[in-house]
Design a protein around this motif. Structure first.
Motif, PDB file in Angstrom:
ATOM      1  N   LEU A  35      15.555   3.609   0.709  1.00  0.00           N
ATOM      2  CA  LEU A  35      16.477   2.638   1.300  1.00  0.00           C
ATOM      3  C   LEU A  35      17.440   3.418   2.187  1.00  0.00           C
ATOM      4  CD1 LEU A  35      17.467  -0.284   1.493  1.00  0.00           C
ATOM      5  CD2 LEU A  35      18.986   0.196  -0.440  1.00  0.00           C
ATOM      6  N   THR A  36      16.987   3.704   3.399  1.00  0.00           N
ATOM      7  CA  THR A  36      17.783   4.473   4.355  1.00  0.00           C
ATOM      8  C   THR A  36      17.752   3.778   5.705  1.00  0.00           C
ATOM      9  OG1 THR A  36      15.923   5.873   5.082  1.00  0.00           O
ATOM     10  CG2 THR A  36      17.226   6.646   3.195  1.00  0.00           C
ATOM     11  N   CYS A  37      18.811   3.963   6.483  1.00  0.00           N
ATOM     12  CA  CYS A  37      18.923   3.293   7.777  1.00  0.00           C
ATOM     13  C   CYS A  37      19.158   4.324   8.877  1.00  0.00           C
ATOM     14  CB  CYS A  37      20.069   2.289   7.763  1.00  0.00           C
ATOM     15  SG  CYS A  37      19.834   0.929   6.593  1.00  0.00           S
ATOM     16  N   GLY A  38      18.269   4.353   9.840  1.00  0.00           N
ATOM     17  CA  GLY A  38      18.361   5.302  10.943  1.00  0.00           C
ATOM     18  C   GLY A  38      18.623   4.610  12.263  1.00  0.00           C
ATOM     19  N   CYS A  39      18.827   5.432  13.280  1.00  0.00           N
ATOM     20  CA  CYS A  39      18.952   4.980  14.659  1.00  0.00           C
ATOM     21  C   CYS A  39      17.894   5.704  15.466  1.00  0.00           C
ATOM     22  CB  CYS A  39      20.349   5.288  15.199  1.00  0.00           C
ATOM     23  SG  CYS A  39      20.551   4.960  16.965  1.00  0.00           S
ATOM     24  N   ARG A  82       0.839  -1.208   0.000  1.00  0.00           N
ATOM     25  CA  ARG A  82       0.000   0.000   0.000  1.00  0.00           C
ATOM     26  C   ARG A  82       0.870   1.253   0.000  1.00  0.00           C
ATOM     27  NH1 ARG A  82      -3.635   0.354   4.847  1.00  0.00           N
ATOM     28  NH2 ARG A  82      -4.479   2.146   3.681  1.00  0.00           N
ATOM     29  N   MET A  83       1.947   1.242   0.768  1.00  0.00           N
ATOM     30  CA  MET A  83       2.838   2.391   0.788  1.00  0.00           C
ATOM     31  C   MET A  83       3.470   2.614  -0.582  1.00  0.00           C
ATOM     32  SD  MET A  83       4.655   1.920   4.534  1.00  0.00           S
ATOM     33  CE  MET A  83       5.802   3.276   4.310  1.00  0.00           C
ATOM     34  N   ALA A  84       3.893   1.534  -1.232  1.00  0.00           N
ATOM     35  CA  ALA A  84       4.495   1.654  -2.557  1.00  0.00           C
ATOM     36  C   ALA A  84       3.496   2.232  -3.556  1.00  0.00           C
ATOM     37  CB  ALA A  84       5.005   0.302  -3.028  1.00  0.00           C
ATOM     38  N   ASP A  85       2.250   1.800  -3.475  1.00  0.00           N
ATOM     39  CA  ASP A  85       1.220   2.324  -4.374  1.00  0.00           C
ATOM     40  C   ASP A  85       0.936   3.797  -4.098  1.00  0.00           C
ATOM     41  OD1 ASP A  85       0.981  -0.141  -5.573  1.00  0.00           O
ATOM     42  OD2 ASP A  85      -0.782  -0.750  -4.400  1.00  0.00           O
ATOM     43  N   ALA A  86       0.893   4.157  -2.826  1.00  0.00           N
ATOM     44  CA  ALA A  86       0.499   5.515  -2.452  1.00  0.00           C
ATOM     45  C   ALA A  86       1.608   6.537  -2.683  1.00  0.00           C
ATOM     46  CB  ALA A  86       0.068   5.550  -0.984  1.00  0.00           C
ATOM     47  N   TYR A  87       2.874   6.137  -2.500  1.00  0.00           N
ATOM     48  CA  TYR A  87       3.960   7.122  -2.488  1.00  0.00           C
ATOM     49  C   TYR A  87       4.957   6.955  -3.635  1.00  0.00           C
ATOM     50  CZ  TYR A  87       1.895   7.798   2.047  1.00  0.00           C
ATOM     51  OH  TYR A  87       0.988   8.029   3.056  1.00  0.00           O
ATOM     52  N   ALA A  88       4.734   5.962  -4.496  1.00  0.00           N
ATOM     53  CA  ALA A  88       5.470   5.834  -5.748  1.00  0.00           C
ATOM     54  C   ALA A  88       6.986   5.904  -5.534  1.00  0.00           C
ATOM     55  CB  ALA A  88       4.985   6.893  -6.747  1.00  0.00           C
ATOM     56  N   LEU A  89       7.672   6.826  -6.224  1.00  0.00           N
ATOM     57  CA  LEU A  89       9.130   6.858  -6.203  1.00  0.00           C
ATOM     58  C   LEU A  89       9.687   7.123  -4.807  1.00  0.00           C
ATOM     59  CD1 LEU A  89      11.531   6.533  -8.129  1.00  0.00           C
ATOM     60  CD2 LEU A  89      11.535   9.023  -8.405  1.00  0.00           C
ATOM     61  N   THR A  90       8.954   7.863  -3.980  1.00  0.00           N
ATOM     62  CA  THR A  90       9.407   8.091  -2.606  1.00  0.00           C
ATOM     63  C   THR A  90       9.603   6.767  -1.879  1.00  0.00           C
ATOM     64  OG1 THR A  90       8.441  10.287  -2.385  1.00  0.00           O
ATOM     65  CG2 THR A  90       8.744   9.037  -0.356  1.00  0.00           C
ATOM     66  N   SER A 102      24.750  13.734   5.701  1.00  0.00           N
ATOM     67  CA  SER A 102      23.628  12.815   5.886  1.00  0.00           C
ATOM     68  C   SER A 102      22.643  12.987   4.735  1.00  0.00           C
ATOM     69  CB  SER A 102      22.909  13.058   7.223  1.00  0.00           C
ATOM     70  OG  SER A 102      21.735  12.256   7.295  1.00  0.00           O
ATOM     71  N   TRP A 103      22.841  12.209   3.692  1.00  0.00           N
ATOM     72  CA  TRP A 103      21.867  12.215   2.599  1.00  0.00           C
ATOM     73  C   TRP A 103      20.601  11.471   3.021  1.00  0.00           C
ATOM     74  CZ3 TRP A 103      20.870  15.180  -1.175  1.00  0.00           C
ATOM     75  CH2 TRP A 103      20.018  14.781  -2.214  1.00  0.00           C
ATOM     76  N   ARG A 104      20.743  10.553   3.978  1.00  0.00           N
ATOM     77  CA  ARG A 104      19.549   9.869   4.496  1.00  0.00           C
ATOM     78  C   ARG A 104      18.486  10.871   4.907  1.00  0.00           C
ATOM     79  NH1 ARG A 104      16.972   9.279   9.164  1.00  0.00           N
ATOM     80  NH2 ARG A 104      18.536  10.647  10.070  1.00  0.00           N
ATOM     81  N   GLN A 105      18.883  11.948   5.584  1.00  0.00           N
ATOM     82  CA  GLN A 105      17.909  12.918   6.060  1.00  0.00           C
ATOM     83  C   GLN A 105      17.166  13.561   4.891  1.00  0.00           C
ATOM     84  OE1 GLN A 105      17.194  13.331   9.166  1.00  0.00           O
ATOM     85  NE2 GLN A 105      15.763  15.027   9.009  1.00  0.00           N
ATOM     86  N   GLN A 106      17.865  13.832   3.803  1.00  0.00           N
ATOM     87  CA  GLN A 106      17.229  14.433   2.635  1.00  0.00           C
ATOM     88  C   GLN A 106      16.222  13.480   2.001  1.00  0.00           C
ATOM     89  OE1 GLN A 106      17.848  17.688   1.857  1.00  0.00           O
ATOM     90  NE2 GLN A 106      19.111  17.637   3.703  1.00  0.00           N
ATOM     91  N   VAL A 107      16.583  12.206   1.933  1.00  0.00           N
ATOM     92  CA  VAL A 107      15.667  11.213   1.380  1.00  0.00           C
ATOM     93  C   VAL A 107      14.470  11.026   2.308  1.00  0.00           C
ATOM     94  CG1 VAL A 107      15.440   8.800   0.658  1.00  0.00           C
ATOM     95  CG2 VAL A 107      17.538  10.065   0.160  1.00  0.00           C
ATOM     96  N   TRP A 108      14.721  10.987   3.599  1.00  0.00           N
ATOM     97  CA  TRP A 108      13.652  10.770   4.572  1.00  0.00           C
ATOM     98  C   TRP A 108      12.628  11.889   4.541  1.00  0.00           C
ATOM     99  CZ3 TRP A 108      11.874   6.773   7.022  1.00  0.00           C
ATOM    100  CH2 TRP A 108      11.003   6.947   8.107  1.00  0.00           C
ATOM    101  N   TRP A 109      13.070  13.111   4.279  1.00  0.00           N
ATOM    102  CA  TRP A 109      12.151  14.244   4.257  1.00  0.00           C
ATOM    103  C   TRP A 109      11.129  14.178   3.134  1.00  0.00           C
ATOM    104  CZ3 TRP A 109      15.663  19.061   5.566  1.00  0.00           C
ATOM    105  CH2 TRP A 109      15.659  19.232   6.960  1.00  0.00           C
ATOM    106  N   ARG A 110      11.265  13.236   2.226  1.00  0.00           N
ATOM    107  CA  ARG A 110      10.263  13.109   1.156  1.00  0.00           C
ATOM    108  C   ARG A 110       8.925  12.598   1.680  1.00  0.00           C
ATOM    109  NH1 ARG A 110      14.037  10.016  -3.357  1.00  0.00           N
ATOM    110  NH2 ARG A 110      15.741  11.543  -3.368  1.00  0.00           N
ATOM    111  N   TRP A 111       8.944  11.910   2.821  1.00  0.00           N
ATOM    112  CA  TRP A 111       7.674  11.462   3.398  1.00  0.00           C
ATOM    113  C   TRP A 111       6.867  12.679   3.852  1.00  0.00           C
ATOM    114  CZ3 TRP A 111       6.584   6.764   2.193  1.00  0.00           C
ATOM    115  CH2 TRP A 111       7.534   5.747   2.204  1.00  0.00           C
TER     116      TRP A 111
END
Length: 372
Positions: A129-133, A116-124, A178-187
């Motif tokens: 593929l990010t890993c947080g703590c 459902r997430m893949a359908d709703a948010y497409a390329l985001t 931290s590019w992870r943070q930039q990718v994460w902000w797409r949500w």
């Protein structure tokens, strides 16, 4: 609250130990761990220690609640080592990197919710593929938790700067720590929050976001810090997964001290800093871009300041709480090491500059993930 318990969730990449690419084997790793003894923690069993994530190339690991920093450090090392053993059992390895340095096309974990997430948010969702703590800290009530959320807001960007461990993305240097943070902000629900004032206002804000129909459910409240849905904790979600387990311990100690400091201020009737949310977003962006190598936004003045001054301000702010828990000396030593040697992003770039290619970054991360 005499002792605030705390714990961490870390997301790890599953990699090919020979070629440096990723392996979509999270289910197999978890199955191997359960069938071969799992994690040797007294009373832990196997349930919940390892979990799948959005992509099959990721593995999530969770500690139990801990009362002391030594206990947390032991669990992080033990679980990382167990993850390494389980991954090895299916021909893979684990790497504590917050983004994948090499080119990769991740594969979705086959669950109904993730589809459902893949359908709703497409390329985001496809590129997520990010890993947080994530650090959980116990609270006495929801109102105390929201009071803490209101008071820790300006102190979260330095945590990202300290933990930054994702300078590479799809085979390229992003120019960010931290590019992870930039990718994460797409949500759509990610990032800093406004002041809530009470648990009732927090719940109303969450309800309003869900009622827009943009979020699938409450599990997609991806604030930088939030109330846990299932535990009497608040969850701080800004840090990259750390290359060294000792850096994970440092971040967790600082987070618990921040929570305790904020709760103490709330009980004393001290109001939170009314800093605007847009300024907080700029501060987090600055930490994502610069890490510890350039100026950051000072958590008190909200103006540009050297990273060392910002880290010193953070340490000064939480020193009474660290001292109360007996963590001050350990944190001082760990913080000194990071300021001297750098965060994970600096180490990744140093390896790349020395070797001229990315696969050695992956090999180094595999070694360090399983270290003490």
């Amino acid at each position: 609250m005499d002792v605030r318990t705390f714990g961490v969730e870390e997301e790890l990449l599953l990699v090919d130990p020979d070629g440096g690419g990723l392996r979509a084997v999270s289910d197999a790793v978890i199955r191997y761990a359960r069938e071969h003894g799992g994690v040797p923690l007294v009373g832990a069993g196997n349930a919940g220690i390892f979990e799948t994530e959005l992509q099959r190339e990721q593995l999530e690991m969770c500690t139990l609640p801990c009362a002391t920093l030594d206990e947390l450090a032991e669990q992080v090392v033990t679980i990382r080592r167990a993850a390494s053993i389980a991954a090895s059992g299916v021909g893979a390895a684990v790497a504590a990197l917050a983004t994948c340095p090499v080119e990769v096309h991740p594969s979705l974990t086959p669950s109904r919710r993730y589809r459902r997430m893949a359908d709703a948010y497409a390329l985001t969702a496809d590129e997520q593929l990010t890993c947080g703590c994530h650090v959980h800290v116990s609270i006495g009530s929801a109102d105390e938790g929201v009071a803490v959320l209101d008071r820790i807001r300006p102190w979260l960007p330095p945590l990202l700067a300290l933990s930054a461990n994702s300078p590479f993305w799809q085979g390229h240097d992003t120019g960010y720590e931290s590019w992870r943070q930039q990718v994460w902000w797409r949500w759509p629900s990610s990032g800093p929050t406004q002041l809530f004032g009470s648990a009732a206002e927090y719940r109303a804000a969450v309800r309003a976001l869900i009622e827009t129909g943009t979020l699938l459910d409450e599990g997609m409240i991806y604030f930088d810090a939030r109330l846990s849905r299932h535990h009497p904790t608040i969850e701080i979600r800004v840090a990259d997964v750390c290359l060294r387990s000792s850096d994970t311990v440092l971040v967790a100690a600082l987070v618990r001290a921040l929570v305790d400091t904020a709760a103490t201020a709330w009980r004393a009737g001290e109001p939170p800093d009314p800093v605007r949310t847009d300024l907080l977003k700029l501060a987090m962006w600055r930490a994502s871009r610069s890490g510890l190598d350039e100026d950051l936004v000072h958590p008190v003045t909200h103006r540009s300041a050297p990273a060392a001054d910002v880290v010193t301000a953070l340490l000064d702010h939480v020193t009474p709480a660290l001292d109360r828990y007996g963590d001050l000396r350990t944190v001082h030593d760990l913080l000194g090491r990071v300021m001297k040697d750098g965060n994970g992003a600096r180490r990744q770039r140093a390896i790349y500059q020395r070797e001229g290619k990315i696969p050695p970054i992956m090999a180094d991360a595999v070694r360090r993930t399983a270290e003490h």
